[in-house]
Design a protein around this motif. Structure first.
Motif, PDB file in Angstrom:
ATOM      1  N   VAL A 124     -26.374  -9.202  32.430  1.00 21.19           N
ATOM      2  CA  VAL A 124     -27.169 -10.215  31.745  1.00 21.19           C
ATOM      3  C   VAL A 124     -26.553 -11.581  32.016  1.00 21.19           C
ATOM      4  O   VAL A 124     -25.350 -11.778  31.808  1.00 21.19           O
ATOM      5  CB  VAL A 124     -27.205  -9.961  30.215  1.00 21.19           C
ATOM      6  N   GLY A 125     -27.361 -12.509  32.482  1.00 26.33           N
ATOM      7  CA  GLY A 125     -26.911 -13.885  32.652  1.00 26.33           C
ATOM      8  C   GLY A 125     -27.079 -14.647  31.356  1.00 26.33           C
ATOM      9  O   GLY A 125     -28.047 -14.439  30.625  1.00 26.33           O
ATOM     10  N   VAL A 126     -26.117 -15.508  31.052  1.00 26.72           N
ATOM     11  CA  VAL A 126     -26.201 -16.349  29.845  1.00 26.72           C
ATOM     12  C   VAL A 126     -26.030 -17.794  30.291  1.00 26.72           C
ATOM     13  O   VAL A 126     -24.916 -18.260  30.558  1.00 26.72           O
ATOM     14  CB  VAL A 126     -25.124 -15.967  28.805  1.00 26.72           C
ATOM     15  N   ALA A 127     -27.145 -18.492  30.398  1.00 29.64           N
ATOM     16  CA  ALA A 127     -27.131 -19.869  30.894  1.00 29.64           C
ATOM     17  C   ALA A 127     -26.880 -20.847  29.765  1.00 29.64           C
ATOM     18  O   ALA A 127     -27.405 -20.696  28.660  1.00 29.64           O
ATOM     19  CB  ALA A 127     -28.462 -20.190  31.564  1.00 29.64           C
ATOM     20  N   PHE A 138     -32.673 -22.787  38.478  1.00 31.31           N
ATOM     21  CA  PHE A 138     -31.511 -22.089  39.029  1.00 31.31           C
ATOM     22  C   PHE A 138     -31.858 -20.630  39.318  1.00 31.31           C
ATOM     23  O   PHE A 138     -31.539 -20.107  40.394  1.00 31.31           O
ATOM     24  CB  PHE A 138     -30.352 -22.171  38.032  1.00 31.31           C
ATOM     25  N   VAL A 139     -32.523 -19.974  38.382  1.00 31.40           N
ATOM     26  CA  VAL A 139     -32.892 -18.561  38.557  1.00 31.40           C
ATOM     27  C   VAL A 139     -33.825 -18.411  39.757  1.00 31.40           C
ATOM     28  O   VAL A 139     -33.653 -17.508  40.586  1.00 31.40           O
ATOM     29  CB  VAL A 139     -33.539 -18.009  37.266  1.00 31.40           C
ATOM     30  N   ALA A 140     -34.793 -19.305  39.879  1.00 35.65           N
ATOM     31  CA  ALA A 140     -35.722 -19.244  41.014  1.00 35.65           C
ATOM     32  C   ALA A 140     -35.001 -19.510  42.339  1.00 35.65           C
ATOM     33  O   ALA A 140     -35.217 -18.804  43.330  1.00 35.65           O
ATOM     34  CB  ALA A 140     -36.851 -20.254  40.814  1.00 35.65           C
ATOM     35  N   ASP A 141     -34.114 -20.500  42.343  1.00 32.97           N
ATOM     36  CA  ASP A 141     -33.406 -20.866  43.573  1.00 32.97           C
ATOM     37  C   ASP A 141     -32.423 -19.791  44.039  1.00 32.97           C
ATOM     38  O   ASP A 141     -32.209 -19.616  45.235  1.00 32.97           O
ATOM     39  CB  ASP A 141     -32.631 -22.178  43.379  1.00 32.97           C
ATOM     40  N   GLY A 146     -34.058 -10.719  38.783  1.00 27.59           N
ATOM     41  CA  GLY A 146     -34.155  -9.256  38.693  1.00 27.59           C
ATOM     42  C   GLY A 146     -33.420  -8.663  37.510  1.00 27.59           C
ATOM     43  O   GLY A 146     -33.458  -7.454  37.290  1.00 27.59           O
ATOM     44  N   PHE A 147     -32.733  -9.496  36.741  1.00 27.58           N
ATOM     45  CA  PHE A 147     -32.056  -9.044  35.517  1.00 27.58           C
ATOM     46  C   PHE A 147     -32.178 -10.149  34.470  1.00 27.58           C
ATOM     47  O   PHE A 147     -32.483 -11.297  34.802  1.00 27.58           O
ATOM     48  CB  PHE A 147     -30.593  -8.650  35.794  1.00 27.58           C
TER      49      PHE A 147
END
Length: 199
Positions: A124-127, A138-141, A146-147
Protein backbone atom coordinates in the motif's frame (compact mmCIF):
# COMPACT_ATOMS: atom_id res chain seq x y z
CA UNK A 1 -66.53 0.99 39.58
CA UNK A 2 -64.10 -1.61 40.95
CA UNK A 3 -63.66 -3.23 37.47
CA UNK A 4 -62.65 0.15 35.99
CA UNK A 5 -59.94 0.61 38.66
CA UNK A 6 -58.46 -2.90 38.24
CA UNK A 7 -58.26 -2.79 34.42
CA UNK A 8 -56.02 0.34 34.18
CA UNK A 9 -53.79 -1.03 36.94
CA UNK A 10 -53.37 -4.37 35.11
CA UNK A 11 -52.66 -2.55 31.84
CA UNK A 12 -50.04 -0.35 33.52
CA UNK A 13 -48.33 -3.42 35.04
CA UNK A 14 -48.22 -5.14 31.63
CA UNK A 15 -46.69 -2.03 29.99
CA UNK A 16 -44.04 -1.76 32.72
CA UNK A 17 -43.11 -5.43 32.22
CA UNK A 18 -42.75 -4.95 28.45
CA UNK A 19 -40.71 -1.76 28.89
CA UNK A 20 -38.41 -3.55 31.37
CA UNK A 21 -37.74 -6.38 28.87
CA UNK A 22 -36.94 -3.92 26.10
CA UNK A 23 -34.35 -2.09 28.19
CA UNK A 24 -32.73 -5.36 29.32
CA UNK A 25 -32.16 -6.55 25.75
CA UNK A 26 -30.76 -3.14 24.83
CA UNK A 27 -28.29 -3.35 27.70
CA UNK A 28 -27.15 -6.79 26.51
CA UNK A 29 -26.50 -5.40 23.02
CA UNK A 30 -24.47 -2.48 24.35
CA UNK A 31 -22.27 -4.67 26.55
CA UNK A 32 -21.61 -7.49 24.13
CA UNK A 33 -19.64 -10.24 25.76
CA UNK A 34 -20.77 -9.46 29.31
CA UNK A 35 -23.77 -11.05 30.90
CA UNK A 36 -24.94 -11.74 34.44
CA UNK A 37 -23.75 -15.04 35.89
CA UNK A 38 -26.24 -17.85 35.51
CA UNK A 39 -28.04 -16.16 32.61
CA UNK A 40 -27.61 -16.49 28.90
CA UNK A 41 -28.13 -13.89 26.24
CA UNK A 42 -30.17 -15.21 23.34
CA UNK A 43 -28.95 -12.36 21.13
CA UNK A 44 -25.17 -12.95 21.36
CA UNK A 45 -24.78 -16.50 19.91
CA UNK A 46 -26.55 -15.66 16.63
CA UNK A 47 -24.29 -12.60 16.18
CA UNK A 48 -21.20 -14.75 16.68
CA UNK A 49 -22.42 -17.49 14.38
CA UNK A 50 -23.31 -14.96 11.66
CA UNK A 51 -19.77 -13.56 11.82
CA UNK A 52 -18.35 -17.09 11.72
CA UNK A 53 -20.50 -17.92 8.71
CA UNK A 54 -19.13 -14.90 6.85
CA UNK A 55 -15.58 -15.70 7.84
CA UNK A 56 -15.87 -19.40 7.04
CA UNK A 57 -17.63 -19.08 3.67
CA UNK A 58 -14.30 -19.72 1.92
CA UNK A 59 -13.06 -22.21 4.51
CA UNK A 60 -10.92 -19.73 6.47
CA UNK A 61 -11.48 -17.71 9.60
CA UNK A 62 -11.08 -13.95 9.71
CA UNK A 63 -7.73 -12.95 11.24
CA UNK A 64 -7.55 -10.73 14.29
CA UNK A 65 -6.99 -7.09 13.37
CA UNK A 66 -3.87 -5.66 15.02
CA UNK A 67 -3.91 -2.12 16.39
CA UNK A 68 -1.52 -0.97 13.64
CA UNK A 69 -4.17 -1.71 11.00
CA UNK A 70 -7.09 -0.01 12.70
CA UNK A 71 -7.32 3.03 10.47
CA UNK A 72 -9.28 4.23 7.47
CA UNK A 73 -8.39 6.58 4.65
CA UNK A 74 -9.27 7.51 1.09
CA UNK A 75 -7.29 6.53 -1.96
CA UNK A 76 -5.93 9.19 -4.28
CA UNK A 77 -8.98 8.41 -6.45
CA UNK A 78 -11.33 9.19 -3.55
CA UNK A 79 -12.35 5.61 -2.75
CA UNK A 80 -12.73 4.59 0.91
CA UNK A 81 -10.03 2.28 2.28
CA UNK A 82 -10.16 0.28 5.51
CA UNK A 83 -6.80 -1.08 6.66
CA UNK A 84 -8.54 -3.91 8.54
CA UNK A 85 -8.69 -5.65 5.16
CA UNK A 86 -4.89 -6.03 5.34
CA UNK A 87 -4.98 -8.17 8.49
CA UNK A 88 -3.49 -11.65 8.38
CA UNK A 89 -0.85 -11.00 5.69
CA UNK A 90 2.50 -9.22 5.69
CA UNK A 91 2.04 -5.60 4.68
CA UNK A 92 4.37 -3.10 3.04
CA UNK A 93 3.48 0.55 3.62
CA UNK A 94 5.39 2.74 1.19
CA UNK A 95 5.48 6.39 2.29
CA UNK A 96 6.13 8.71 -0.65
CA UNK A 97 5.71 12.30 -1.83
CA UNK A 98 4.87 13.32 -5.41
CA UNK A 99 7.85 15.62 -5.86
CA UNK A 100 10.41 13.17 -4.44
CA UNK A 101 12.92 11.74 -6.99
CA UNK A 102 13.90 8.92 -4.61
CA UNK A 103 10.23 7.90 -4.40
CA UNK A 104 9.99 7.84 -8.19
CA UNK A 105 13.08 5.62 -8.26
CA UNK A 106 11.35 3.19 -5.86
CA UNK A 107 8.12 3.02 -7.84
CA UNK A 108 9.06 0.26 -10.31
CA UNK A 109 10.45 -2.13 -7.67
CA UNK A 110 7.51 -1.47 -5.35
CA UNK A 111 4.95 -2.12 -8.10
CA UNK A 112 6.77 -5.34 -9.04
CA UNK A 113 6.62 -6.60 -5.44
CA UNK A 114 2.91 -5.74 -5.32
CA UNK A 115 2.32 -7.82 -8.46
CA UNK A 116 4.65 -10.70 -7.58
CA UNK A 117 3.24 -11.16 -4.08
CA UNK A 118 -0.43 -10.45 -4.79
CA UNK A 119 -2.51 -12.69 -2.54
CA UNK A 120 0.45 -13.39 -0.24
CA UNK A 121 1.33 -9.89 0.98
CA UNK A 122 -0.19 -6.43 0.84
CA UNK A 123 1.53 -3.41 -0.66
CA UNK A 124 0.00 0.00 0.00
CA UNK A 125 1.35 3.41 -0.95
CA UNK A 126 0.80 6.27 1.50
CA UNK A 127 1.23 9.61 -0.23
CA UNK A 128 1.81 12.77 1.75
CA UNK A 129 3.47 16.19 1.85
CA UNK A 130 1.47 17.53 -1.10
CA UNK A 131 -1.99 17.92 -2.57
CA UNK A 132 -4.11 15.07 -3.90
CA UNK A 133 -3.90 16.22 -7.53
CA UNK A 134 -0.11 15.94 -7.45
CA UNK A 135 -0.46 12.48 -5.87
CA UNK A 136 -2.75 11.34 -8.69
CA UNK A 137 -0.27 12.62 -11.27
CA UNK A 138 2.56 10.70 -9.58
CA UNK A 139 0.57 7.45 -9.64
CA UNK A 140 -0.26 7.92 -13.33
CA UNK A 141 3.33 8.85 -14.24
CA UNK A 142 4.92 5.95 -12.34
CA UNK A 143 2.38 3.25 -13.23
CA UNK A 144 1.73 2.45 -9.57
CA UNK A 145 -2.04 2.23 -9.90
CA UNK A 146 -2.00 -1.58 -9.57
CA UNK A 147 -2.09 -1.40 -5.76
CA UNK A 148 -3.82 0.96 -3.30
CA UNK A 149 -2.42 4.47 -3.05
CA UNK A 150 -3.71 6.41 -0.04
CA UNK A 151 -4.00 10.19 0.06
CA UNK A 152 -2.65 11.34 3.43
CA UNK A 153 -2.63 15.09 2.94
CA UNK A 154 -3.05 15.70 6.68
CA UNK A 155 -0.27 13.29 7.58
CA UNK A 156 -2.41 11.20 9.93
CA UNK A 157 -1.10 7.83 8.75
CA UNK A 158 2.45 9.16 8.61
CA UNK A 159 2.15 10.21 12.28
CA UNK A 160 0.57 6.89 13.21
CA UNK A 161 3.68 5.07 11.96
CA UNK A 162 6.07 7.82 13.12
CA UNK A 163 7.30 8.49 9.60
CA UNK A 164 8.98 11.88 9.38
CA UNK A 165 10.30 11.87 5.82
CA UNK A 166 9.34 10.54 2.42
CA UNK A 167 10.86 7.58 0.60
CA UNK A 168 10.41 5.20 3.54
CA UNK A 169 9.05 1.70 3.91
CA UNK A 170 7.33 0.29 6.97
CA UNK A 171 6.99 -3.48 6.72
CA UNK A 172 4.63 -5.36 9.04
CA UNK A 173 4.51 -9.10 9.56
CA UNK A 174 1.21 -10.97 9.36
CA UNK A 175 0.54 -10.21 13.04
CA UNK A 176 0.90 -6.46 12.40
CA UNK A 177 4.29 -6.07 14.09
CA UNK A 178 6.78 -3.71 12.46
CA UNK A 179 9.75 -5.77 11.27
CA UNK A 180 11.44 -3.09 9.12
CA UNK A 181 11.34 0.69 8.86
CA UNK A 182 13.69 2.62 6.63
CA UNK A 183 14.84 3.64 3.17
CA UNK A 184 15.53 1.11 0.42
CA UNK A 185 17.16 3.08 -2.40
CA UNK A 186 15.47 2.21 -5.67
CA UNK A 187 13.38 -0.34 -3.74
CA UNK A 188 16.42 -2.65 -3.67
CA UNK A 189 15.96 -5.41 -1.10
CA UNK A 190 12.20 -4.99 -0.79
CA UNK A 191 11.40 -8.24 -2.60
CA UNK A 192 13.78 -10.19 -0.35
CA UNK A 193 12.24 -8.73 2.80
CA UNK A 194 8.73 -9.65 1.65
CA UNK A 195 9.87 -13.12 0.56
CA UNK A 196 11.21 -13.71 4.07
CA UNK A 197 7.77 -12.98 5.52
CA UNK A 198 5.74 -15.03 3.06
CA UNK A 199 7.95 -18.11 2.64
Amino acid sequence: MRARTVLPAALAAALLALTGCGSDSGADNETAGTQPSGSSSPEQPPATSDADADADSDGTTAPAVPQALRFTANTVDGKPFDAEALAGKPTVLWFWAPWCPKCKAQATATAKVATDYAGEANVVGVAGLDKNEAMKDFVADTGTDGFPQLSDEKGEIWKRFEVTEQSRYVILDKAGKTVYEGVLPGGKGLAEKVAGLTG
